[in-house]
Design a protein around this motif. Structure first.
Motif, PDB file in Angstrom:
ATOM      1  N   ILE A 129      12.045 -12.012  -8.192  1.00  0.00           N
ATOM      2  CA  ILE A 129      11.741 -13.431  -8.022  1.00  0.00           C
ATOM      3  C   ILE A 129      10.869 -13.616  -6.779  1.00  0.00           C
ATOM      4  CG2 ILE A 129      12.742 -15.719  -7.640  1.00  0.00           C
ATOM      5  CD1 ILE A 129      15.339 -14.458  -9.007  1.00  0.00           C
ATOM      6  N   GLY A 130       9.702 -14.219  -6.968  1.00  0.00           N
ATOM      7  CA  GLY A 130       8.794 -14.469  -5.856  1.00  0.00           C
ATOM      8  C   GLY A 130       8.162 -13.221  -5.272  1.00  0.00           C
ATOM      9  N   CYS A 131       8.291 -12.091  -5.945  1.00  0.00           N
ATOM     10  CA  CYS A 131       7.743 -10.822  -5.456  1.00  0.00           C
ATOM     11  C   CYS A 131       6.213 -10.841  -5.546  1.00  0.00           C
ATOM     12  CB  CYS A 131       8.314  -9.681  -6.288  1.00  0.00           C
ATOM     13  SG  CYS A 131       7.937  -8.047  -5.648  1.00  0.00           S
ATOM     14  N   GLN A 132       5.550 -10.236  -4.590  1.00  0.00           N
ATOM     15  CA  GLN A 132       4.088 -10.174  -4.543  1.00  0.00           C
ATOM     16  C   GLN A 132       3.611  -8.789  -4.983  1.00  0.00           C
ATOM     17  OE1 GLN A 132       2.143 -12.928  -3.560  1.00  0.00           O
ATOM     18  NE2 GLN A 132       4.133 -13.903  -3.767  1.00  0.00           N
ATOM     19  N   PHE A 133       3.123  -8.709  -6.229  1.00  0.00           N
ATOM     20  CA  PHE A 133       2.577  -7.479  -6.784  1.00  0.00           C
ATOM     21  C   PHE A 133       1.048  -7.534  -6.811  1.00  0.00           C
ATOM     22  CE2 PHE A 133       6.738  -7.738  -9.032  1.00  0.00           C
ATOM     23  CZ  PHE A 133       7.255  -6.482  -8.749  1.00  0.00           C
ATOM     24  N   VAL A 149      11.089 -12.202 -13.173  1.00  0.00           N
ATOM     25  CA  VAL A 149       9.846 -12.299 -12.402  1.00  0.00           C
ATOM     26  C   VAL A 149       9.457 -13.756 -12.125  1.00  0.00           C
ATOM     27  CG1 VAL A 149       8.986 -10.039 -13.124  1.00  0.00           C
ATOM     28  CG2 VAL A 149       8.410 -12.069 -14.473  1.00  0.00           C
ATOM     29  N   ALA A 150      10.435 -14.635 -12.040  1.00  0.00           N
ATOM     30  CA  ALA A 150      10.146 -16.044 -11.759  1.00  0.00           C
ATOM     31  C   ALA A 150       9.299 -16.165 -10.493  1.00  0.00           C
ATOM     32  CB  ALA A 150      11.440 -16.833 -11.594  1.00  0.00           C
ATOM     33  N   ASN A 151       8.194 -16.868 -10.605  1.00  0.00           N
ATOM     34  CA  ASN A 151       7.291 -17.149  -9.485  1.00  0.00           C
ATOM     35  C   ASN A 151       6.730 -15.895  -8.816  1.00  0.00           C
ATOM     36  OD1 ASN A 151       7.567 -20.024  -9.682  1.00  0.00           O
ATOM     37  ND2 ASN A 151       9.631 -19.730  -8.880  1.00  0.00           N
ATOM     38  N   ALA A 152       6.757 -14.758  -9.500  1.00  0.00           N
ATOM     39  CA  ALA A 152       6.155 -13.533  -8.973  1.00  0.00           C
ATOM     40  C   ALA A 152       4.639 -13.619  -9.130  1.00  0.00           C
ATOM     41  CB  ALA A 152       6.695 -12.309  -9.696  1.00  0.00           C
ATOM     42  N   SER A 153       3.924 -12.853  -8.338  1.00  0.00           N
ATOM     43  CA  SER A 153       2.465 -12.848  -8.394  1.00  0.00           C
ATOM     44  C   SER A 153       1.966 -11.447  -8.728  1.00  0.00           C
ATOM     45  CB  SER A 153       1.883 -13.313  -7.063  1.00  0.00           C
ATOM     46  OG  SER A 153       0.476 -13.301  -7.125  1.00  0.00           O
ATOM     47  N   MET A 180       1.897  -5.710  -2.282  1.00  0.00           N
ATOM     48  CA  MET A 180       0.461  -5.834  -2.497  1.00  0.00           C
ATOM     49  C   MET A 180      -0.214  -4.483  -2.288  1.00  0.00           C
ATOM     50  SD  MET A 180       1.784  -8.715  -0.986  1.00  0.00           S
ATOM     51  CE  MET A 180       1.260  -9.000   0.660  1.00  0.00           C
ATOM     52  N   GLY A 181      -1.042  -4.117  -3.253  1.00  0.00           N
ATOM     53  CA  GLY A 181      -1.795  -2.880  -3.163  1.00  0.00           C
ATOM     54  C   GLY A 181      -0.967  -1.617  -3.325  1.00  0.00           C
ATOM     55  N   LYS A 214       0.801  -1.233   0.000  1.00  0.00           N
ATOM     56  CA  LYS A 214       0.000   0.000   0.000  1.00  0.00           C
ATOM     57  C   LYS A 214       0.833   1.281   0.000  1.00  0.00           C
ATOM     58  CE  LYS A 214      -4.035  -2.189   2.042  1.00  0.00           C
ATOM     59  NZ  LYS A 214      -4.878  -2.295   0.891  1.00  0.00           N
ATOM     60  N   SER A 215       2.098   1.185  -0.365  1.00  0.00           N
ATOM     61  CA  SER A 215       2.935   2.378  -0.470  1.00  0.00           C
ATOM     62  C   SER A 215       2.756   3.023  -1.834  1.00  0.00           C
ATOM     63  CB  SER A 215       4.408   2.025  -0.266  1.00  0.00           C
ATOM     64  OG  SER A 215       4.642   1.723   1.088  1.00  0.00           O
ATOM     65  N   ASP A 216       2.982   4.325  -1.913  1.00  0.00           N
ATOM     66  CA  ASP A 216       2.944   5.027  -3.190  1.00  0.00           C
ATOM     67  C   ASP A 216       4.371   5.120  -3.711  1.00  0.00           C
ATOM     68  OD1 ASP A 216       2.652   6.625  -5.408  1.00  0.00           O
ATOM     69  OD2 ASP A 216       1.459   8.158  -4.396  1.00  0.00           O
TER      70      ASP A 216
END
Length: 159
Positions: free
Chosen positions: A89-93, A108-112, A74-75, A55-57
Motif C-alpha cells: 500500500i502506497g509503495c513506490q515502485f 497495491v492500493a495507491n502504489a506507484s 524506486m529504480g 536502486k537495490s538489486d
C-alpha cells in the motif's frame, strides 16, 4: 552486517552480505537499504514499512506476506521477485524492474509503478485500480486482473 533504521534502531544480521540472507519476520521499519545487493534474500512476513531500498538489486528476493507499506523501491531491480500477498500500500515502485515478478494477491492500493518494467509480471493484485502505471511497460506475458485495462491507467504495451 548492520541494518540502520531511520527510527534509530540498528539491527545486526548474520552473514557476510545481504545476498541470500534470511530476514524472515524481522522488523525493519524504515530500514536504510539503498543501493544494496540483496539478490535471493528472503523477507517473508518481514516489516519493511517505509524502508528505503531504492536502486537495490532484489532479483529473486522473497517478499511473500511482507509489509512494504510506503516503502521506497524506486529504480530497484526486482526481477522474478516473489511479492505474493504482500502489503504494498502506497509503495513506490517507480522505474523499478519487476520483470517476471509475482504480485499475486498483493494489496497495491495507491502504489506507484510509474515507468516500471512489468514484462512477464503477474499483477493479479488487490485494489490495483487505485495504483498508478504512467509510463510503465508491459508485454503480452504480463498477467492483469480480468477487466483491468492497463493502457487506460497509463501503461504501455512493449511490442
Amino acid at each position: 552486517m548492520k541494518v540502520e533504521c531511520q527510527t534509530g534502531e540498528v539491527m545486526e544480521i548474520d552473514g557476510p552480505s545481504f545476498a541470500g540472507a534470511n530476514l524472515d519476520g524481522l522488523s525493519l521499519h524504515r530500514a536504510l537499504l539503498e543501493a544494496q545487493s540483496m539478490q535471493a534474500a528472503s523477507f517473508i512476513a518481514a516489516d519493511l514499512r517505509g524502508a528505503l531500498m531504492c536502486k537495490s538489486d532484489l532479483s529473486d528476493a522473497n517478499f511473500e506476506r511482507a509489509s512494504l507499506i510506503t516503502a521506497f523501491l524506486m529504480g530497484a531491480t526486482m526481477k522474478r521477485a516473489n511479492l505474493r500477498r504482500c502489503q504494498a500500500i502506497g509503495c513506490q515502485f517507480d522505474e523499478a524492474d519487476l520483470t517476471g515478478a509475482n504480485l499475486e494477491g498483493a494489496d497495491v492500493a495507491n502504489a506507484s509503478f510509474n515507468g516500471a518494467r512489468l514484462e512477464g509480471a503477474k499483477l493479479l493484485c488487490h485494489r490495483i485500480e487505485s495504483a498508478s502505471f504512467t509510463g510503465a511497460y508491459f508485454d503480452n506475458k504480463t498477467v492483469w486482473p480480468a477487466n483491468f485495462d492497463p493502457i487506460a491507467f497509463g501503461a504501455r504495451l512493449r511490442p
